[in-house]
Design an enzyme around this catalytic site. Structure first.
Site, PDB file in Angstrom:
ATOM      1  N   ASP A  63       0.863  -1.177   0.000  1.00  0.00           N
ATOM      2  CA  ASP A  63       0.000   0.000   0.000  1.00  0.00           C
ATOM      3  C   ASP A  63       0.901   1.229   0.000  1.00  0.00           C
ATOM      4  O   ASP A  63       1.584   1.509   0.993  1.00  0.00           O
ATOM      5  CB  ASP A  63      -0.903  -0.014   1.237  1.00  0.00           C
ATOM      6  CG  ASP A  63      -1.782   1.220   1.369  1.00  0.00           C
ATOM      7  OD1 ASP A  63      -1.657   2.143   0.535  1.00  0.00           O
ATOM      8  OD2 ASP A  63      -2.574   1.279   2.329  1.00  0.00           O
ATOM      9  N   VAL A  64       0.923   1.973  -1.105  1.00  0.00           N
ATOM     10  CA  VAL A  64       1.885   3.077  -1.234  1.00  0.00           C
ATOM     11  C   VAL A  64       1.574   4.252  -0.322  1.00  0.00           C
ATOM     12  O   VAL A  64       2.411   5.152  -0.166  1.00  0.00           O
ATOM     13  CB  VAL A  64       1.998   3.570  -2.693  1.00  0.00           C
ATOM     14  CG1 VAL A  64       2.532   2.471  -3.594  1.00  0.00           C
ATOM     15  CG2 VAL A  64       0.678   4.120  -3.203  1.00  0.00           C
ATOM     16  N   ASN A  90       4.837   4.350 -10.046  1.00  0.00           N
ATOM     17  CA  ASN A  90       3.805   4.203 -11.062  1.00  0.00           C
ATOM     18  C   ASN A  90       2.393   4.130 -10.488  1.00  0.00           C
ATOM     19  O   ASN A  90       1.428   4.455 -11.179  1.00  0.00           O
ATOM     20  CB  ASN A  90       4.089   2.948 -11.890  1.00  0.00           C
ATOM     21  CG  ASN A  90       2.979   2.624 -12.856  1.00  0.00           C
ATOM     22  OD1 ASN A  90       2.834   3.260 -13.897  1.00  0.00           O
ATOM     23  ND2 ASN A  90       2.169   1.626 -12.508  1.00  0.00           N
ATOM     24  N   TYR A 157      -7.519  14.691  -9.497  1.00  0.00           N
ATOM     25  CA  TYR A 157      -6.510  14.028 -10.315  1.00  0.00           C
ATOM     26  C   TYR A 157      -5.491  15.050 -10.822  1.00  0.00           C
ATOM     27  O   TYR A 157      -4.271  14.834 -10.726  1.00  0.00           O
ATOM     28  CB  TYR A 157      -7.174  13.303 -11.482  1.00  0.00           C
ATOM     29  CG  TYR A 157      -6.231  12.441 -12.284  1.00  0.00           C
ATOM     30  CD1 TYR A 157      -5.797  11.226 -11.787  1.00  0.00           C
ATOM     31  CD2 TYR A 157      -5.782  12.849 -13.533  1.00  0.00           C
ATOM     32  CE1 TYR A 157      -4.927  10.422 -12.518  1.00  0.00           C
ATOM     33  CE2 TYR A 157      -4.913  12.058 -14.270  1.00  0.00           C
ATOM     34  CZ  TYR A 157      -4.489  10.848 -13.757  1.00  0.00           C
ATOM     35  OH  TYR A 157      -3.615  10.066 -14.482  1.00  0.00           O
ATOM     36  N   ILE A 190      -3.782   6.606 -22.485  1.00  0.00           N
ATOM     37  CA  ILE A 190      -3.122   5.320 -22.654  1.00  0.00           C
ATOM     38  C   ILE A 190      -4.173   4.224 -22.502  1.00  0.00           C
ATOM     39  O   ILE A 190      -5.020   4.289 -21.601  1.00  0.00           O
ATOM     40  CB  ILE A 190      -2.011   5.117 -21.598  1.00  0.00           C
ATOM     41  CG1 ILE A 190      -1.115   6.363 -21.493  1.00  0.00           C
ATOM     42  CG2 ILE A 190      -1.195   3.869 -21.918  1.00  0.00           C
ATOM     43  CD1 ILE A 190      -0.369   6.716 -22.750  1.00  0.00           C
ATOM     44  N   THR A 192      -5.350   1.546 -20.930  1.00  0.00           N
ATOM     45  CA  THR A 192      -5.172   0.798 -19.692  1.00  0.00           C
ATOM     46  C   THR A 192      -6.542   0.646 -19.030  1.00  0.00           C
ATOM     47  O   THR A 192      -7.499   1.349 -19.366  1.00  0.00           O
ATOM     48  CB  THR A 192      -4.244   1.544 -18.712  1.00  0.00           C
ATOM     49  OG1 THR A 192      -4.877   2.774 -18.318  1.00  0.00           O
ATOM     50  CG2 THR A 192      -2.882   1.833 -19.337  1.00  0.00           C
TER      51      THR A 192
END
Length: 253
Positions: A63-64, A90, A157, A190, A192
């Site tokens: 968990d960053v 990332n 964001y 992108i 994803t």
């Protein structure tokens, strides 16, 4: 082949999308990989794909946003590989397409925690390790085209990715005496799972957003990984505090 041969590369958010693409691209160029994610199933799939190439790799759930988890995971990676040479920050999330007038504080805090706090903790933790082990290093922070320009219905964001851009520049100044380079990457649209989720309820939004770009398509994740490989390698030895923009011409208009 061999552009990052023997380098130990630590990648967050490696369970899918760009993180998995980065892992596979760098594995093909000789990197030894420490990959992490909070999605154990996806992380296991990425590890299997990387190991199938013959690369030396190990994976840890992570968990960053958790300060202690950063210390534990970097310690574990260094115990396994002996050092860390490259960090690719990332991991990131988007949020619901909501006006700043309607965005809730819980959602704001969640986006900022993963996208900004998580990157800070990574820079600090891996940066300390690189400093103490000597030999320099490269830290690559994945921002976004929305870290350069604003966008409707994406306030948290944009704020989080803008924070990554300027944190990168400040960290580059702090870490330059230790020969640790810090750069940011700014992808446009992108292909994803994150893009699919962002546009799932938006009808014509995908085509509308693609219309902003000079190249009217979404990029393949590997097109971003090519730039990440460059920053991880010694080929970018005179780059620090820079932003590498891969946006299909979004910011050219």
């Amino acid at each position: 082949m061999g552009r990052v041969n023997g380098k130990v590369v630590f990648i967050t958010g490696a369970a899918s999308g760009m993180g998995r693409a980065h892992a596979l691209r760098l594995a093909g160029e000789g990197a030894r990989l420490a990959i992490t994610d909070r999605n154990p199933a996806g992380l296991s799939d990425t590890l299997a794909a990387v190991q199938a190439t013959g690369a030396d790799a190990a994976a840890w759930p992570h968990d960053v946003t958790d300060e202690a988890a950063w210390e534990q995971t970097v310690d574990a990676a260094c115990a396994h590989f002996g050092r860390v040479d490259v960090l690719i920050n990332n991991a990131g999330i988007s949020h619901s397409t909501t006006s700043v007038l309607d965005l809730g504080t819980d959602e704001w805090d969640r986006v900022m925690a993963i996208n900004a706090r998580g990157v800070f903790l990574g820079v600090r933790t891996a940066g300390r390790r690189m400093r103490d082990q000597g030999g320099g290093g490269s830290i690559i922070n994945i921002s976004s085209v929305f870290g350069l320009v604003g966008g409707a219905l994406a306030s948290a964001y944009c704020a989080s990715k803008g924070a990554v851009r300027l944190l990168t520049k400040a960290a580059a100044a702090d870490l330059a005496p230790f020969d640790i380079r810090v750069n940011s990457v700014h992808p446009g649209l992108i292909d994803t799972p994150m893009l699919d989720g962002l546009l799932a309820s938006e009808g014509e939004a995908r085509q509308r957003m693609l219309g902003v770009q000079l190249q009217r398509r979404a990029a393949d994740p590997d097109e971003v990984s090519a730039a990440v490989l460059f920053l991880a390698s010694d080929e970018s030895s005179f780059m620090t505090g820079s932003e590498l923009v891969i946006d299909g011409g979004w910011t050219a208009r």
